[in-house]
Motif scaffolding. Structure first.
Motif, short mmCIF file in Angstrom:
data_model
loop_
_atom_site.label_atom_id
_atom_site.label_comp_id
_atom_site.label_asym_id
_atom_site.label_seq_id
_atom_site.Cartn_x
_atom_site.Cartn_y
_atom_site.Cartn_z
N ALA A 191 -54.24 45.64 55.16
CA ALA A 191 -55.39 45.43 54.27
C ALA A 191 -54.92 45.00 52.87
CB ALA A 191 -56.22 46.71 54.18
N ILE A 192 -53.84 45.62 52.39
CA ILE A 192 -53.31 45.28 51.06
C ILE A 192 -52.77 43.84 51.05
CG2 ILE A 192 -51.48 45.85 49.39
CD1 ILE A 192 -52.06 48.86 50.19
N GLN A 193 -52.11 43.44 52.15
CA GLN A 193 -51.62 42.05 52.24
C GLN A 193 -52.77 41.06 52.21
OE1 GLN A 193 -49.34 42.26 55.86
NE2 GLN A 193 -47.51 43.04 54.83
N ILE A 194 -53.86 41.39 52.93
CA ILE A 194 -55.03 40.50 52.97
C ILE A 194 -55.65 40.41 51.57
CG2 ILE A 194 -57.37 40.23 53.91
CD1 ILE A 194 -56.26 41.72 56.46
N LEU A 195 -55.73 41.55 50.89
CA LEU A 195 -56.28 41.57 49.53
C LEU A 195 -55.44 40.70 48.59
CD1 LEU A 195 -58.30 42.69 47.43
CD2 LEU A 195 -56.74 44.61 47.11
N ASP A 196 -54.12 40.82 48.71
CA ASP A 196 -53.23 40.00 47.87
C ASP A 196 -53.47 38.51 48.11
OD1 ASP A 196 -52.13 42.15 46.60
OD2 ASP A 196 -50.38 42.30 47.91
N ARG A 197 -53.70 38.14 49.38
CA ARG A 197 -53.99 36.73 49.68
C ARG A 197 -55.33 36.31 49.08
NH1 ARG A 197 -51.82 37.81 54.79
NH2 ARG A 197 -53.84 37.77 55.85
N ALA A 198 -56.32 37.22 49.14
CA ALA A 198 -57.65 36.92 48.56
C ALA A 198 -57.54 36.71 47.05
CB ALA A 198 -58.62 38.07 48.87
N LEU A 199 -56.75 37.55 46.39
CA LEU A 199 -56.58 37.42 44.94
C LEU A 199 -55.87 36.12 44.58
CD1 LEU A 199 -55.68 41.14 44.18
CD2 LEU A 199 -57.79 39.96 43.55
N LYS A 200 -54.92 35.73 45.43
CA LYS A 200 -54.21 34.45 45.23
C LYS A 200 -55.20 33.29 45.34
CE LYS A 200 -49.83 32.82 45.06
NZ LYS A 200 -49.91 32.50 43.63
N THR A 201 -56.12 33.41 46.31
CA THR A 201 -57.14 32.35 46.51
C THR A 201 -58.05 32.24 45.28
OG1 THR A 201 -57.09 32.96 48.85
CG2 THR A 201 -58.87 31.51 48.16
N LEU A 202 -58.39 33.38 44.67
CA LEU A 202 -59.25 33.37 43.48
C LEU A 202 -58.63 32.59 42.33
CD1 LEU A 202 -60.83 36.91 42.93
CD2 LEU A 202 -61.95 34.84 43.72
#
Length: 309
Positions: free
Chosen positions: A269-280
């Motif tokens: 979940a933390i890895q997915i969140l990090d990818r989401a933040l990168k996308t932002l």
């Protein structure tokens, strides 16, 4: 203060205490002959001169983040005698350096700590309160600390019993709910001095509710998974931690030998969140701010509990 309860049976623990997920000190449990037998003389001759890897610190407050200590190796009998004295004739850093042993498996990267394997003679003296199923057992960690030594605040991902065999410890705990105020770096808090925190650096720390207890020889502290704890050895002392798996076995990281790696689903979940933040980052600042706030609200709405007392 943390509640102290005398003579709690396994049944009562599992029925009344365990489901509450709060720390509690269990007193008067049958722990075997270790509480009377484990003097400095007995410890040093029982396991002889096998080598142990220890933390050596020139200051009482050990900091895992800045690594203000060194690892050294000593024969077990020499280590015990040194840890029990205040001033040392022989030393690595300073004459009043502090010592700390946290037992590890034969290969610390692959094997868990198990007192029956690493300290078989001493294991005979201990009766571990098995208030969990045999197959839930994860590790039994043997610990010896110099007087005055303070361990950094951290959490573990498994439930554990901290069994204080000899000596006296003060334990300060914080609920998982107070994580936002603890200035975390991984599983550890940056606030080293919980008694005199640097309020300019850590202004939110005052919001964290402090739970505290003093463990005397023979006391057992139940520390539920995810509860933060900071331990100071008020006297030279010997302790044993027993960790067990509260979640289904497959939830845990197979490479975790210390019981402090986040469960597999949490890591993903933390890895997915990090990818989401990168996308932002593809958006201009005001959009990024707006959608980040919306994401926070969504996380709160979908994942936060609202039944905390």
């Amino acid at each position: 203060a943390v509640e102290r309860l005398p003579g709690v049976t396994r049944e009562r623990f599992l029925r009344d205490i365990y489901p509450r997920r709060k720390p509690v000190v269990l007193t008067g449990l049958e722990l075997g002959t270790c509480t009377t037998k484990w003097t400095v003389d007995y410890l040093s001759q029982a396991e002889g001169s096998k080598e142990v890897k220890i933390h050596v610190s020139a200051v009482p407050q050990m900091d895992f983040l800045s690594k203000n200590f060194v690892y050294r190796t000593l024969p077990f009998d020499v280590f015990v005698r040194r840890a029990a004295e205040d001033k040392h004739k022989e030393y690595f850093l300073t004459e009043d350096e502090k010592y700390y042993l946290r037992s590890v498996g034969e290969d610390a990267r692959k094997d868990i700590a198990d007192i029956r394997k690493q300290f078989p003679v001493l294991a005979e003296d201990v009766h571990i309160p098995e208030y969990f199923e045999k197959e839930q057992f994860f590790s039994s960690v043997f610990r010896i600390s110099s007087a005055g030594l303070q361990l950094w605040t951290h959490y573990d991902v498994m439930d554990n019993f901290l069994i204080q065999v000899t000596g006296k410890k003060r334990v300060v705990l914080y609920s998982p709910r107070d994580a936002p105020y603890l200035y975390l770096s991984g599983t550890k808090s940056e606030v080293l001095d919980v008694d005199n925190p640097d309020m300019e650096k850590y202004p939110l720390f005052v919001k964290a509710k402090r739970y505290q207890c003093v463990l005397e020889a023979g006391d057992v502290l139940f520390i539920p998974a995810l509860w933060f704890h900071n331990v100071i050895s008020e006297e030279f002392g010997v302790a044993l931690n027993v960790f067990w798996k509260h979640l289904p076995a497959e939830s845990y990281d197979k490479t975790d030998t210390y019981g402090n790696k986040d469960p597999m689903a949490a890591s993903r979940a933390i890895q997915i969140l990090d990818r989401a933040l990168k996308t932002l980052e593809e958006l201009p600042e005001e959009y990024r701010d707006f959608y980040a706030r919306r994401m926070v609200l969504r996380i709160q709405e979908k994942a936060y509990r609202n039944d905390y007392g």
